[in-house]
Write a protein that holds these residues in place. Sequence first.
Motif, PDB file in Angstrom:
ATOM      1  N   UNK A   5      10.372 -51.557 -53.373  1.00 10.93           N
ATOM      2  CA  UNK A   5       9.454 -50.731 -54.157  1.00 10.93           C
ATOM      3  C   UNK A   5       9.853 -49.267 -54.050  1.00 10.93           C
ATOM      4  N   UNK A   6       9.770 -48.544 -55.173  1.00 11.30           N
ATOM      5  CA  UNK A   6      10.028 -47.108 -55.196  1.00 11.30           C
ATOM      6  C   UNK A   6       8.815 -46.409 -55.778  1.00 11.30           C
ATOM      7  N   UNK A   7       8.541 -45.229 -55.284  1.00  8.36           N
ATOM      8  CA  UNK A   7       7.411 -44.440 -55.783  1.00  8.36           C
ATOM      9  C   UNK A   7       7.930 -43.343 -56.691  1.00  8.36           C
ATOM     10  N   UNK A   8       7.246 -43.137 -57.786  1.00  8.90           N
ATOM     11  CA  UNK A   8       7.635 -42.113 -58.752  1.00  8.90           C
ATOM     12  C   UNK A   8       7.075 -40.776 -58.301  1.00  8.90           C
ATOM     13  N   UNK A   9       7.964 -39.880 -57.878  1.00  9.06           N
ATOM     14  CA  UNK A   9       7.518 -38.574 -57.396  1.00  9.06           C
ATOM     15  C   UNK A   9       7.191 -37.658 -58.563  1.00  9.06           C
ATOM     16  N   UNK A  10       8.093 -37.575 -59.524  1.00 12.20           N
ATOM     17  CA  UNK A  10       7.806 -36.777 -60.713  1.00 12.20           C
ATOM     18  C   UNK A  10       7.058 -37.636 -61.719  1.00 12.20           C
ATOM     19  N   UNK A  11       6.452 -36.993 -62.693  1.00  6.88           N
ATOM     20  CA  UNK A  11       5.634 -37.698 -63.675  1.00  6.88           C
ATOM     21  C   UNK A  11       6.469 -38.750 -64.383  1.00  6.88           C
ATOM     22  N   UNK A  12       6.014 -39.999 -64.342  1.00  5.27           N
ATOM     23  CA  UNK A  12       6.791 -41.120 -64.877  1.00  5.27           C
ATOM     24  C   UNK A  12       6.210 -41.678 -66.162  1.00  5.27           C
ATOM     25  N   UNK A  13       5.371 -40.923 -66.853  1.00  7.28           N
ATOM     26  CA  UNK A  13       4.779 -41.433 -68.091  1.00  7.28           C
ATOM     27  C   UNK A  13       5.816 -41.646 -69.180  1.00  7.28           C
ATOM     28  N   UNK A  14       7.027 -41.082 -69.005  1.00  7.76           N
ATOM     29  CA  UNK A  14       8.080 -41.292 -69.993  1.00  7.76           C
ATOM     30  C   UNK A  14       8.693 -42.680 -69.884  1.00  7.76           C
TER      31      UNK A  14
END
Length: 528
Positions: A5-14
Amino acid sequence: MSLQMVSAVSNSSLLQPGFSLLNFDGHVFFFGQKGWPKRSCPTGVFLLDIKQHELKMKPTFFSKDSCYLPPLRYPALCTLRSNAKSDEYQYIIHGGKTPNNDLSDKIYLMSLVSKNSKKMVFRCIEKDLGGDVPEARYGHTINVVHSRGKSMSVIFGGRSYTPLAQRTTEKWNSVVDCLPSVFLVDFEFGCCTSYILPELQDGLSFHVSIARDDTIYILGGHSLQNNTRCPNLYKLKVDLPLGSPAVTCTILPGGISVSSAIVTQIGDTEFVLVGGYHSDNQKRLVCNTIVLEDSKIEIVERASPEWTPDIKHCRIWFGCDMGKGSVLLGIPGVNKQLISDANYFYILRCKGAEEDKEEELTTQICSQTSSEDPGDSTPFEDSEEFCFSAEANSFDIDDTDTYNEDDEDDESETGYWITCSTSCNIDINSWVPFYSTELNKPAMILCSSGAGHWVHAQCMDLSETMLLHLSEANVKYFCNKHVDLNKGLQTPQKVVHLKKQPMKPLRKKKTMKLATSTKKSFLRRLFE
């Protein structure tokens, strides 16, 4: 196989279903956001920086001689090499959906021209094609075959909008399967040729294609006409002699009923098939190994990773091949976090620890992301409506290179997409560039009336020459509504009079004085 599992640090709405990933020299790049690019990354291409189980998105740049590349979802994409064993390659991008849901029929070549720790620069070129040009489509595949020292691209499958003559008001934006034609594209001469093969009866989309040398294997796919996922397995062989190319098709047994699966390469002749759907209501959690040897294909089931409960119970999933035997998977995180639209990302590594080497792979694969398109036939296609964002306090404020969409203004309500006047006809869903200086936003100019407000140059009927002049000159501009009012209220300019120097009086001469005194004495005597 391992799942991490990886966490999205920057906004990942794209990161929405339908995106694509490109791998250049071990660096993974994201392409195909759902909305139009914004100021932080006008190219729409991001470097995926994954370190310590954290995913960050960093903007990239285009060279000055690049063309405009719109964000395209569900395009066909593969690598192009000068020959089968060349180390240098570029990516072919064909078709796909724009943020306005228009379908593209253009084909682009993208290459990485320079890179360093702070800046990645791409060159993107649009290729002009002639002949039997494929219609605009999405959900199709493209591969490159090599035969007799020559190379050609092969396009197959996909969906397109219903022809205009067959549209009705109720189903204006409905889609249909493209005809099952095989297109050969010669990039050297820029020509296309279509082939109709009797073995290919039904149109397919969201299938998998694997190319090796002069052969392409087509596996699975979904047919809208029959609403089926037949266990298809086709073998296309392309011969490129000095004359006309020859294309043959063979139906092979041992296919798999699957759509929207992902294929990643783990060896020179070995691949892993993961993801996709068995049916409208069932994800496919089984993985397979595909081996290509001696013009034969072998498909066997392999041990699947330990899927997490979140993956097992979610209705939809999506992802894309990262290259080097890895796959990026995403699932919507509804009711999993405080943010209802948050999402989970996983990296599936299909290689063992001893096999995970930095090697260059020569065989090509093309598969569509693991979620089909909304508005079509399957309930999974609603996945496109999910919006993904990171946790509120998960942004790294010290990383200035990380893209953060929250830093952007909402340009749908303010900024470039306002209604600037009563006659404004600029709409975010239908706008196309009007001036040569425009890229993905309309040109605007400031009206100096009152506190000032912005208007669209196109709505003000400004020519490109005048627009450039106003942008370079230090003058005030007034829009069509305020130009007459400004003239009426304008104080007339003060006329500056020339200051005249007073003339000096002439000095009387002594002779004049003598004449006057003589005259006075004569008159005095006369009256005495």
